[in-house]
Write a protein that holds these residues in place. Structure first.
Motif, PDB file in Angstrom:
ATOM      1  N   LYS A  82       0.830  -1.202   0.000  1.00  0.00           N
ATOM      2  CA  LYS A  82       0.000   0.000   0.000  1.00  0.00           C
ATOM      3  C   LYS A  82       0.870   1.260   0.000  1.00  0.00           C
ATOM      4  CE  LYS A  82      -3.621   2.303   2.617  1.00  0.00           C
ATOM      5  NZ  LYS A  82      -4.457   2.275   3.812  1.00  0.00           N
ATOM      6  N   GLN A  83       1.971   1.233   0.736  1.00  0.00           N
ATOM      7  CA  GLN A  83       2.853   2.396   0.798  1.00  0.00           C
ATOM      8  C   GLN A  83       3.609   2.624  -0.512  1.00  0.00           C
ATOM      9  OE1 GLN A  83       5.130   1.167   4.250  1.00  0.00           O
ATOM     10  NE2 GLN A  83       4.233   2.830   5.455  1.00  0.00           N
ATOM     11  N   ILE A  84       3.974   1.541  -1.193  1.00  0.00           N
ATOM     12  CA  ILE A  84       4.768   1.711  -2.417  1.00  0.00           C
ATOM     13  C   ILE A  84       3.919   1.749  -3.676  1.00  0.00           C
ATOM     14  CG2 ILE A  84       6.813   0.663  -1.388  1.00  0.00           C
ATOM     15  CD1 ILE A  84       6.280  -1.829  -3.039  1.00  0.00           C
ATOM     16  N   LEU A  85       2.618   1.494  -3.549  1.00  0.00           N
ATOM     17  CA  LEU A  85       1.727   1.473  -4.709  1.00  0.00           C
ATOM     18  C   LEU A  85       1.879   2.707  -5.603  1.00  0.00           C
ATOM     19  CD1 LEU A  85      -0.327  -0.401  -5.970  1.00  0.00           C
ATOM     20  CD2 LEU A  85      -2.094   0.689  -4.611  1.00  0.00           C
ATOM     21  N   PRO A  86       1.918   3.915  -5.039  1.00  0.00           N
ATOM     22  CA  PRO A  86       2.086   5.084  -5.919  1.00  0.00           C
ATOM     23  C   PRO A  86       3.453   5.133  -6.607  1.00  0.00           C
ATOM     24  CG  PRO A  86       1.344   5.756  -3.724  1.00  0.00           C
ATOM     25  CD  PRO A  86       1.707   4.299  -3.653  1.00  0.00           C
ATOM     26  N   CYS A  87       4.383   4.311  -6.180  1.00  0.00           N
ATOM     27  CA  CYS A  87       5.753   4.348  -6.708  1.00  0.00           C
ATOM     28  C   CYS A  87       6.013   3.263  -7.749  1.00  0.00           C
ATOM     29  CB  CYS A  87       6.746   4.196  -5.555  1.00  0.00           C
ATOM     30  SG  CYS A  87       6.517   5.444  -4.283  1.00  0.00           S
ATOM     31  N   HIS A 127       9.915   3.094  -8.003  1.00  0.00           N
ATOM     32  CA  HIS A 127      10.702   4.316  -7.916  1.00  0.00           C
ATOM     33  C   HIS A 127      10.148   5.209  -6.813  1.00  0.00           C
ATOM     34  CE1 HIS A 127      13.072   7.775  -8.985  1.00  0.00           C
ATOM     35  NE2 HIS A 127      11.966   8.481  -9.018  1.00  0.00           N
ATOM     36  N   PHE A 128      10.969   5.462  -5.800  1.00  0.00           N
ATOM     37  CA  PHE A 128      10.618   6.380  -4.729  1.00  0.00           C
ATOM     38  C   PHE A 128      11.318   7.703  -4.990  1.00  0.00           C
ATOM     39  CE2 PHE A 128       9.967   2.371  -2.559  1.00  0.00           C
ATOM     40  CZ  PHE A 128       8.816   2.617  -1.827  1.00  0.00           C
ATOM     41  N   PRO A 129      10.577   8.770  -5.254  1.00  0.00           N
ATOM     42  CA  PRO A 129      11.241  10.045  -5.486  1.00  0.00           C
ATOM     43  C   PRO A 129      11.937  10.561  -4.223  1.00  0.00           C
ATOM     44  CG  PRO A 129       8.849  10.254  -5.739  1.00  0.00           C
ATOM     45  CD  PRO A 129       9.144   8.823  -5.444  1.00  0.00           C
TER      46      PRO A 129
END
Length: 108
Positions: A39-44, A52-54
């Motif tokens: 859930k935390q990395i879904l937007p990445c 990819h974590f900006p």
């Protein structure tokens, strides 16, 4: 009224991206990654096989390192079990056939 060809392509691209995201999420779940982390990395999720974590936080990096270590241990255990089963099958068969004989190839 029919759709313009540009509109159809946009929908097709969206469908492909959504299917790719679903496949990547399934892969992360199959790998044992907890849903709270997914859930935390879904937007990445940039695409299949890409995260990819900006601006990753130190906590997220620590969490991912812990999960990576856990997954590596699980993979090592699975590989040992696979090798043990392969060795057992070779002994039981007694004909020297490879464990790959007769199995369909599966890409994961």
């Amino acid at each position: 009224m029919s759709r313009s060809s540009g509109e159809g392509r946009g929908r097709s691209d969206t469908d492909r991206r959504a299917a790719g995201a679903r496949q990547q999420i399934r892969g992360l779940l199959d790998a044992g990654l907890p849903t709270r982390i997914i859930k935390q990395i879904l937007p990445c999720l940039d695409g299949p096989g890409t995260i990819h974590f900006p601006d990753p936080t130190p906590e997220m990096l620590t969490t991912l390192e812990i999960e990576l270590d856990r997954m590596t241990r699980r993979i090592d255990c699975l590989a040992r079990n696979r090798d043990a089963i392969a060795a057992y099958l070779e002994v039981v068969r007694g004909d020297g056939r490879s464990v790959d004989d007769g199995r369909p190839s599966v890409d994961v």
